[in-house]
Motif scaffolding. Structure first.
Motif, PDB file in Angstrom:
ATOM      1  N   ALA A 607      -4.814  13.623   0.712  1.00  0.00           N
ATOM      2  CA  ALA A 607      -3.409  13.246   0.591  1.00  0.00           C
ATOM      3  C   ALA A 607      -2.735  13.162   1.958  1.00  0.00           C
ATOM      4  N   ILE A 608      -1.897  12.106   2.135  1.00  0.00           N
ATOM      5  CA  ILE A 608      -1.163  11.892   3.375  1.00  0.00           C
ATOM      6  C   ILE A 608       0.319  11.795   3.032  1.00  0.00           C
ATOM      7  N   ALA A 609       1.136  12.549   3.746  1.00  0.00           N
ATOM      8  CA  ALA A 609       2.576  12.504   3.507  1.00  0.00           C
ATOM      9  C   ALA A 609       3.110  11.126   3.863  1.00  0.00           C
ATOM     10  N   GLU A 610       4.147  10.678   3.127  1.00  0.00           N
ATOM     11  CA  GLU A 610       4.714   9.352   3.371  1.00  0.00           C
ATOM     12  C   GLU A 610       5.154   9.199   4.824  1.00  0.00           C
ATOM     13  N   ARG A 611       5.749  10.227   5.394  1.00  0.00           N
ATOM     14  CA  ARG A 611       6.252  10.142   6.762  1.00  0.00           C
ATOM     15  C   ARG A 611       5.125  10.002   7.792  1.00  0.00           C
ATOM     16  N   ASP A 612       3.907  10.373   7.393  1.00  0.00           N
ATOM     17  CA  ASP A 612       2.766  10.311   8.323  1.00  0.00           C
ATOM     18  C   ASP A 612       1.917   9.054   8.142  1.00  0.00           C
ATOM     19  N   ALA A 629       4.937   3.526  15.993  1.00  0.00           N
ATOM     20  CA  ALA A 629       5.109   3.901  14.591  1.00  0.00           C
ATOM     21  C   ALA A 629       6.334   4.787  14.414  1.00  0.00           C
ATOM     22  N   THR A 630       7.016   4.564  13.290  1.00  0.00           N
ATOM     23  CA  THR A 630       8.062   5.469  12.813  1.00  0.00           C
ATOM     24  C   THR A 630       7.628   5.943  11.432  1.00  0.00           C
ATOM     25  N   GLU A 631       8.540   6.534  10.685  1.00  0.00           N
ATOM     26  CA  GLU A 631       8.176   7.010   9.346  1.00  0.00           C
ATOM     27  C   GLU A 631       7.907   5.866   8.376  1.00  0.00           C
ATOM     28  N   ASP A 632       8.459   4.660   8.633  1.00  0.00           N
ATOM     29  CA  ASP A 632       8.265   3.577   7.669  1.00  0.00           C
ATOM     30  C   ASP A 632       7.810   2.253   8.294  1.00  0.00           C
ATOM     31  N   VAL A 721      -0.733   1.074  -3.202  1.00  0.00           N
ATOM     32  CA  VAL A 721      -1.554   1.671  -2.153  1.00  0.00           C
ATOM     33  C   VAL A 721      -1.390   3.188  -2.218  1.00  0.00           C
ATOM     34  N   PRO A 722      -2.429   3.930  -2.557  1.00  0.00           N
ATOM     35  CA  PRO A 722      -2.303   5.394  -2.573  1.00  0.00           C
ATOM     36  C   PRO A 722      -2.131   5.911  -1.153  1.00  0.00           C
ATOM     37  N   SER A 723      -1.259   6.890  -0.978  1.00  0.00           N
ATOM     38  CA  SER A 723      -1.043   7.464   0.342  1.00  0.00           C
ATOM     39  C   SER A 723      -2.131   8.505   0.605  1.00  0.00           C
ATOM     40  N   THR A 724      -3.341   7.987   0.731  1.00  0.00           N
ATOM     41  CA  THR A 724      -4.545   8.808   0.898  1.00  0.00           C
ATOM     42  C   THR A 724      -5.453   8.144   1.925  1.00  0.00           C
ATOM     43  N   LEU A 725      -6.573   8.789   2.201  1.00  0.00           N
ATOM     44  CA  LEU A 725      -7.574   8.181   3.083  1.00  0.00           C
ATOM     45  C   LEU A 725      -8.074   6.861   2.520  1.00  0.00           C
ATOM     46  N   GLU A 726      -8.271   6.827   1.211  1.00  0.00           N
ATOM     47  CA  GLU A 726      -8.718   5.596   0.571  1.00  0.00           C
ATOM     48  C   GLU A 726      -7.696   4.478   0.785  1.00  0.00           C
ATOM     49  N   GLY A 727      -6.395   4.828   0.671  1.00  0.00           N
ATOM     50  CA  GLY A 727      -5.353   3.837   0.893  1.00  0.00           C
ATOM     51  C   GLY A 727      -5.331   3.335   2.324  1.00  0.00           C
ATOM     52  N   LEU A 728      -5.480   4.250   3.293  1.00  0.00           N
ATOM     53  CA  LEU A 728      -5.551   3.844   4.697  1.00  0.00           C
ATOM     54  C   LEU A 728      -6.692   2.847   4.923  1.00  0.00           C
TER      55      LEU A 728
END
Length: 745
Positions: A607-612, A629-632, A721-728
């Motif tokens: 899991a990856i936080a949205e801000r990261d 990069a910023t938070e979004d 897009v999941p906010s995960t490694l898979e999503g990245l």
């Protein structure tokens, strides 16, 4: 599809031959040039038995046909008990080989499924009449009688000489018939439309052999010249030479030689002067004269059949070869030679100092021993032309070409090749970023129609950026290895180099289409990955042993998922059969990207936080210090510097306990992207849009909509897009595909 069966036999139990294997190899190499595009089956020596030839014929007859089938044979031919034969490697008196009647039957069957069927036979060699007591050498009447039916879709071109004396050229290490044939295939037989047809090729061979003294080839078939073997050559120019004009040209050639000889004598007289400016003076003097010789032969190709001209040109080539003998400190055509950087089958690479400002460059000088090898010269020039097509910071830039000596100037990279460079193999993040940069660079080349074909540590130069940024790869020597691999395999056994990194089809079937496909580079990238991860060359004959060694090295990495991903990647890219491997470098890069994303999970959690998310994506896609990069929002530029990339988070929702994002990708052509056709606007943009639609066809989570900024702009919406490694990894893959699609201008 164009197919060829190419046969060369030196090793006969009685009366062995010298140059037939060379003949066959170079014919096959010529037919695989882009101008021809043949898929060649090559049978040499013991492979060319009666059963071997019959299997090759059957394979092509069962394959469904195509545009053209060409059969080339270099070996003994003889008439035994009044029957003409092509003598195979396992010949016996009672069964000497393939009879002309059998060959004629094969041609007839092939004509039912191929538009054109061509036989080229170089089988009038010394010793054919002494194989057996009741045999004799083939004559013109044997060809006429043995293969009687030839129409406009079936052609025969054959060497023929009644006497027994060998017709071979020891200087070129070819039979004279095939030497003329090769010159015709490499451009001397081109017509005014830039094509090489059977009729034009036969005419060139006949003229060349006639000028050499008496050998008259047999040609039957397409006298209208409609059977096109190859095209895309510079069209033939000029009108036929007349007697007075020929004399004037030869007189001018002789004057050029006499003038240069006087300059050379003056500069050579003092050995110190030769190194301190004499060689450079001679290069400047010889270059325009050599260019005139080459231009004259291009405009008036028939002059190459004139013996006086040939002798003069050979003298000029000898002068050209002399200028390739460079030593440290010498002032060359481009600058002062400082030191020898490396050497290979094609020649040597020197570090040179240019002009007053002392700028460093690399000078690759062609091997002077091969200046009479037109095929090798063409490959060398093709390598330069292909590198010139590529504009990428990780590809060594070529600058200019020289004819005296024959070579080209390129950027000097201040660093060792990968075999000598330091790579911190304990740092998984650094290692995978380094490999990803290499893969992206090769993918960029493939997008422009250029294969590498010689990916190995020696062809990757390594520099180091700012502290913490890791090693930076620079690729060189694109598309040079195909010809060299075929010639140097026996000298590379067990010492690294070609055999450890080349795909099996490059070594064992180098003239087939498979040896010129993207899977060749996929295989070599996997072997290079092995070298980077393990620290030694892979074993070319032990895939299982390589997998075991790779597994042992990766056991030291803390994340087992990464290790398993890389092991599976190696396995899927190194199958012996090209069709069983990953088919594209893009697929290879996608798997590598997933492994890199997994490494970035320092906590071990997906899991990856949205801000990261944007920061992690920039790190994965571009690396340290190469993104904002910023938070979004994440902004970067593609590795080639040709596409600007922005990624924005447009929405975030929790679905099934997983944070899910909707992203907008904005991609726009940078100002330095070399797309002259983009100025035409609509058509060029539509071409790229269609390419992107094809890349993402079937992926309902990616939607394209156009932009109107600058030369080219496009937006891609990525859903769910999941906010995960898979999503990245998924976003990285979409970005890689989109950038590749845009850069294929």
């Amino acid at each position: 599809m164009r197919h060829a069966i190419v046969v060369g036999i030196n090793q006969y139990r009685k009366s062995p031959l010298a140059y037939c294997v060379n003949d066959a190899r170079d014919v096959a190499d010529s037919l695989t040039l882009d101008n021809y595009g043949y898929d060649c089956d090559v049978l040499l020596n013991a492979q060319a038995s009666r059963s071997g030839l019959r299997r090759a014929f059957t394979k092509r007859l069962d394959a469904g046909g195509g545009e053209t089938l060409l059969f080339y044979f270099a070996g003994h031919g003889a008439v035994i008990r009044r029957t003409p034969y092509l003598i195979t490697s396992d010949s016996e008196e009672w069964e000497p080989g393939i009879s002309f009647s059998e060959l004629s039957q094969v041609m007839e069957e092939a004509a039912e499924i191929y538009r054109n069927v061509i036989s080229v036979l170089d089988c009038c060699h010394a010793g054919a009449s002494v194989l057996w007591a009741n045999s004799k050498t083939l004559s013109r009447s044997d060809f006429e009688r043995g293969i009687p039916t030839v129409n406009e879709s079936r052609c025969l071109l054959a060497a023929c000489r009644a006497e027994e004396k060998a017709v071979e050229d020891r200087k070129l290490e070819h039979g004279k018939f095939t030497a003329a044939l090769l010159n015709g295939l490499l451009g001397d037989g081109v017509n005014f439309d830039g094509q090489v047809t059977m009729f034009d090729l036969a005419k060139h061979v006949a003229a060349s052999l006639g000028a050499a003294g008496g050998q008259v080839p047999v040609f039957k078939g397409d006298i209208a010249g409609q059977v096109v073997l190859g095209d895309g050559f510079p069209p033939r120019r000029g009108k036929p030479l007349e007697g007075g004009e020929l004399q004037a040209i030869n007189s001018k050639a002789q004057k050029f030689i006499d003038d240069y000889h006087q300059v050379r004598l003056k500069q050579k007289f003092d050995l110190g002067n030769w190194s301190n400016g004499g060689a450079r003076t001679c290069a400047a003097e010889l270059t325009p004269k050599l260019d005139w010789f080459l231009r004259t032969m291009e405009e008036r190709p028939e002059i190459k059949n004139n013996r006086t001209w040939v002798n003069n040109f050979d003298q000029v080539v000898d002068y050209q070869a002399d200028l390739a003998n460079i030593s440290p400190g010498m002032l060359t055509a481009v600058g002062q030679a400082l030191r020898l950087i490396g050497s290979g089958g094609y020649g040597r690479v020197w570090e040179v100092k240019l002009g007053e400002n002392g700028e460093r460059a690399a000078y690759k000088v062609f091997n002077s021993d091969h200046l009479h090898d037109k095929l090798m010269i063409k490959r060398f020039r093709n390598g330069y032309d292909n590198m010139q097509k590529l504009n990428h910071p990780r590809i060594v830039r070529v600058r200019s070409f020289t004819t005296a000596p024959y070579g080209f100037l390129m950027d000097f990279v201040e660093g060792d090749n990968l075999r000598k460079a330091y790579i911190n193999r304990d740092n998984a993040e650094v290692v995978l970023r380094f490999l990803s940069d290499i893969v992206e660079t090769v993918q960029h080349a493939h997008g422009h129609g250029v294969l590498h074909r010689d990916i190995k540590p020696e062809n990757i130069l390594v520099t180091y950026g700012a502290e913490g940024s890791g090693p930076i790869p620079h690729l060189t020597d694109f598309d040079l290895a195909y010809h060299e691999t075929n010639r140097t395999i026996t000298t590379n056994l067990g010492v690294g180099g070609v055999i450890n990194y080349a795909a099996p089809e490059q070594l064992h079937a180098p003239t087939t289409q498979a040896a010129r496909s993207e899977t060749v580079d996929v295989y070599s990238l996997a072997q290079l990955m092995f070298f980077v991860l393990v620290g030694r060359d892979p074993q070319s004959d032990s895939r299982d042993g390589n997998i075991a060694a790779l597994t042992k090295s990766l056991n030291a990495w803390t994340d087992g998922r990464v290790a398993q991903s890389l092991i599976r990647l190696y396995e899927s890219a190194t199958f012996r059969e090209p069709g069983d491997r990953l088919q594209t470098v893009q697929e290879f890069g996608a798997v590598l990207g997933q492994a890199e994303a997994q490494v970035l999970a320092a906590s071990g959690l997906d899991a990856i936080a949205e801000r990261d998310f944007c920061n992690r994506l920039g790190h994965l896609v571009a690396g340290i210090g190469k993104y904002y990069a910023t938070e979004d929002v994440m902004e970067t530029r593609s590795l080639s510097g040709q596409v600007d990339v922005s990624v924005r988070i447009k929405d975030a929702q929790t679905k099934k306990n997983t944070l899910t994002l909707r992203l907008e990708l904005e991609l726009s052509a940078a100002e330095n992207i070399p797309m002259p056709q983009m100025k035409s606007g609509h058509i060029a943009r539509e071409r790229i849009n269609k390419r992107l639609d094809k890349l993402f066809k079937g992926d309902h989570r990616v939607a394209r909509h156009p932009g109107n900024k600058g030369v080219y702009q496009v937006f891609l919406d990525i859903l769910d897009v999941p906010s995960t490694l898979e999503g990245l990894a998924r976003v990285r893959d979409v970005l890689a595909k989109a950038v590749s699609g845009i850069e294929q201008w």
